[in-house]
Design a protein around this motif. Structure first.
Motif, PDB file in Angstrom:
ATOM      1  N   ILE A 133     -71.605 -48.262  -4.413  1.00 44.60           N
ATOM      2  CA  ILE A 133     -72.590 -49.330  -4.502  1.00 44.60           C
ATOM      3  C   ILE A 133     -72.138 -50.330  -5.557  1.00 44.60           C
ATOM      4  N   ASP A 134     -72.683 -51.532  -5.472  1.00 48.67           N
ATOM      5  CA  ASP A 134     -72.386 -52.521  -6.505  1.00 48.67           C
ATOM      6  C   ASP A 134     -73.597 -52.646  -7.432  1.00 48.67           C
ATOM      7  N   GLY A 135     -73.497 -53.515  -8.413  1.00 46.26           N
ATOM      8  CA  GLY A 135     -74.559 -53.653  -9.403  1.00 46.26           C
ATOM      9  C   GLY A 135     -75.896 -54.044  -8.805  1.00 46.26           C
ATOM     10  N   LYS A 136     -75.904 -54.964  -7.827  1.00 48.06           N
ATOM     11  CA  LYS A 136     -77.153 -55.399  -7.195  1.00 48.06           C
ATOM     12  C   LYS A 136     -77.792 -54.270  -6.392  1.00 48.06           C
ATOM     13  N   GLN A 137     -76.963 -53.533  -5.656  1.00 49.12           N
ATOM     14  CA  GLN A 137     -77.488 -52.400  -4.890  1.00 49.12           C
ATOM     15  C   GLN A 137     -78.052 -51.339  -5.834  1.00 49.12           C
ATOM     16  N   ALA A 138     -77.370 -51.118  -6.957  1.00 46.60           N
ATOM     17  CA  ALA A 138     -77.831 -50.129  -7.939  1.00 46.60           C
ATOM     18  C   ALA A 138     -79.190 -50.532  -8.493  1.00 46.60           C
ATOM     19  N   GLN A 139     -79.364 -51.802  -8.830  1.00 52.14           N
ATOM     20  CA  GLN A 139     -80.641 -52.273  -9.363  1.00 52.14           C
ATOM     21  C   GLN A 139     -81.765 -52.053  -8.356  1.00 52.14           C
ATOM     22  N   PHE A 140     -81.520 -52.351  -7.089  1.00 58.28           N
ATOM     23  CA  PHE A 140     -82.529 -52.173  -6.044  1.00 58.28           C
ATOM     24  C   PHE A 140     -82.866 -50.700  -5.847  1.00 58.28           C
ATOM     25  N   MET A 141     -81.837 -49.883  -5.776  1.00 60.80           N
ATOM     26  CA  MET A 141     -81.988 -48.468  -5.464  1.00 60.80           C
ATOM     27  C   MET A 141     -82.746 -47.706  -6.547  1.00 60.80           C
ATOM     28  N   VAL A 142     -82.477 -48.001  -7.814  1.00 61.94           N
ATOM     29  CA  VAL A 142     -83.078 -47.201  -8.886  1.00 61.94           C
ATOM     30  C   VAL A 142     -84.575 -47.444  -9.044  1.00 61.94           C
ATOM     31  N   GLY A 143     -85.104 -48.448  -8.378  1.00 65.05           N
ATOM     32  CA  GLY A 143     -86.537 -48.683  -8.423  1.00 65.05           C
ATOM     33  C   GLY A 143     -87.330 -47.825  -7.459  1.00 65.05           C
ATOM     34  N   LYS A 144     -86.660 -47.070  -6.632  1.00 70.26           N
ATOM     35  CA  LYS A 144     -87.318 -46.233  -5.627  1.00 70.26           C
ATOM     36  C   LYS A 144     -87.979 -45.016  -6.276  1.00 70.26           C
ATOM     37  N   LYS A 145     -88.843 -44.336  -5.496  1.00 72.42           N
ATOM     38  CA  LYS A 145     -89.593 -43.193  -6.026  1.00 72.42           C
ATOM     39  C   LYS A 145     -88.718 -41.990  -6.326  1.00 72.42           C
ATOM     40  N   GLN A 146     -87.836 -41.650  -5.403  1.00 67.88           N
ATOM     41  CA  GLN A 146     -87.056 -40.423  -5.575  1.00 67.88           C
ATOM     42  C   GLN A 146     -85.960 -40.596  -6.627  1.00 67.88           C
ATOM     43  N   HIS A 147     -85.442 -39.467  -7.057  1.00 69.66           N
ATOM     44  CA  HIS A 147     -84.324 -39.463  -7.994  1.00 69.66           C
ATOM     45  C   HIS A 147     -83.066 -39.961  -7.304  1.00 69.66           C
ATOM     46  N   HIS A 148     -82.255 -40.681  -8.033  1.00 72.03           N
ATOM     47  CA  HIS A 148     -80.935 -41.062  -7.574  1.00 72.03           C
ATOM     48  C   HIS A 148     -79.951 -40.691  -8.669  1.00 72.03           C
ATOM     49  N   ILE A 149     -78.811 -40.176  -8.257  1.00 66.66           N
ATOM     50  CA  ILE A 149     -77.768 -39.810  -9.219  1.00 66.66           C
ATOM     51  C   ILE A 149     -76.613 -40.776  -9.006  1.00 66.66           C
ATOM     52  N   VAL A 150     -76.345 -41.554 -10.051  1.00 71.56           N
ATOM     53  CA  VAL A 150     -75.312 -42.578  -9.975  1.00 71.56           C
ATOM     54  C   VAL A 150     -74.126 -42.138 -10.832  1.00 71.56           C
ATOM     55  N   PHE A 151     -72.970 -42.059 -10.203  1.00 68.76           N
ATOM     56  CA  PHE A 151     -71.726 -41.733 -10.901  1.00 68.76           C
ATOM     57  C   PHE A 151     -71.103 -43.053 -11.340  1.00 68.76           C
ATOM     58  N   VAL A 152     -71.200 -43.335 -12.628  1.00 70.56           N
ATOM     59  CA  VAL A 152     -70.667 -44.574 -13.181  1.00 70.56           C
ATOM     60  C   VAL A 152     -69.262 -44.276 -13.695  1.00 70.56           C
ATOM     61  N   ASN A 153     -68.282 -45.036 -13.217  1.00 67.71           N
ATOM     62  CA  ASN A 153     -66.899 -44.749 -13.572  1.00 67.71           C
ATOM     63  C   ASN A 153     -66.077 -46.023 -13.601  1.00 67.71           C
ATOM     64  N   SER A 154     -64.812 -45.862 -13.915  1.00 69.62           N
ATOM     65  CA  SER A 154     -63.866 -46.971 -13.899  1.00 69.62           C
ATOM     66  C   SER A 154     -62.615 -46.523 -13.148  1.00 69.62           C
ATOM     67  N   PRO A 155     -62.040 -47.390 -12.343  1.00 70.40           N
ATOM     68  CA  PRO A 155     -60.830 -47.007 -11.611  1.00 70.40           C
ATOM     69  C   PRO A 155     -59.619 -46.801 -12.525  1.00 70.40           C
ATOM     70  N   PHE A 156     -59.723 -47.225 -13.773  1.00 69.44           N
ATOM     71  CA  PHE A 156     -58.611 -47.094 -14.720  1.00 69.44           C
ATOM     72  C   PHE A 156     -58.740 -45.867 -15.613  1.00 69.44           C
ATOM     73  N   CYS A 157     -59.738 -45.048 -15.373  1.00 70.72           N
ATOM     74  CA  CYS A 157     -60.056 -43.902 -16.228  1.00 70.72           C
ATOM     75  C   CYS A 157     -59.576 -42.606 -15.574  1.00 70.72           C
ATOM     76  N   GLY A 158     -58.663 -41.902 -16.239  1.00 72.53           N
ATOM     77  CA  GLY A 158     -58.145 -40.639 -15.709  1.00 72.53           C
ATOM     78  C   GLY A 158     -59.211 -39.560 -15.640  1.00 72.53           C
ATOM     79  N   THR A 159     -60.056 -39.474 -16.660  1.00 78.09           N
ATOM     80  CA  THR A 159     -61.133 -38.479 -16.666  1.00 78.09           C
ATOM     81  C   THR A 159     -62.108 -38.739 -15.528  1.00 78.09           C
TER      82      THR A 159
END
Length: 110
Positions: free
Chosen positions: A4-30
């Motif tokens: 998802i992108d930032g706009k989709q994330a903002q829309f989605m997190v306002g919903k009733k159910q829980h959402h689990i967002v994996f925030v990462n960077s493509p340059f991060c080995g971990t």
């Protein structure tokens, strides 16, 4: 795992159910190791449970939810951060920490 992108994330997190967002960077080995663990969990559970957000493309989201580093698993319900997980020790550890949210998500969407 659904990207998802930032706009989709903002829309989605306002919903009733829980959402689990994996925030990462493509340059991060971990982040790459953590992503493999999350894919394994999804394969084991037979369902997509996580949303993936590229932190470098969503600085407003990072600031709004006080995400201080990547990788981060952010649990959000109705726009509020319920939990942030920055450590990805192992698959069993992730299942233990995220298990309650994985079960809740399934029952809430049923």
């Amino acid at each position: 795992m659904q990207e998802i992108d930032g706009k989709q994330a903002q829309f989605m997190v306002g919903k009733k159910q829980h959402h689990i967002v994996f925030v990462n960077s493509p340059f991060c080995g971990t982040c790459k190791v953590a992503k493999r663990m999350l894919h394994y969990i999804e394969e084991t559970l037979g369902d997509e449970k996580f949303y993936e957000l590229n932190a470098t493309l969503a600085p407003e989201f990072m600031q709004q939810y006080n995400i201080t580093s990547v990788p981060c698993l952010l649990v959000v319900k109705q726009g509020e951060a319920v939990e942030r997980l920055y450590t990805f020790h192992s698959v069993p550890y992730l299942l233990k920490e995220m298990g309650p949210y994985l079960v809740i998500e399934k029952t809430e969407t049923s």
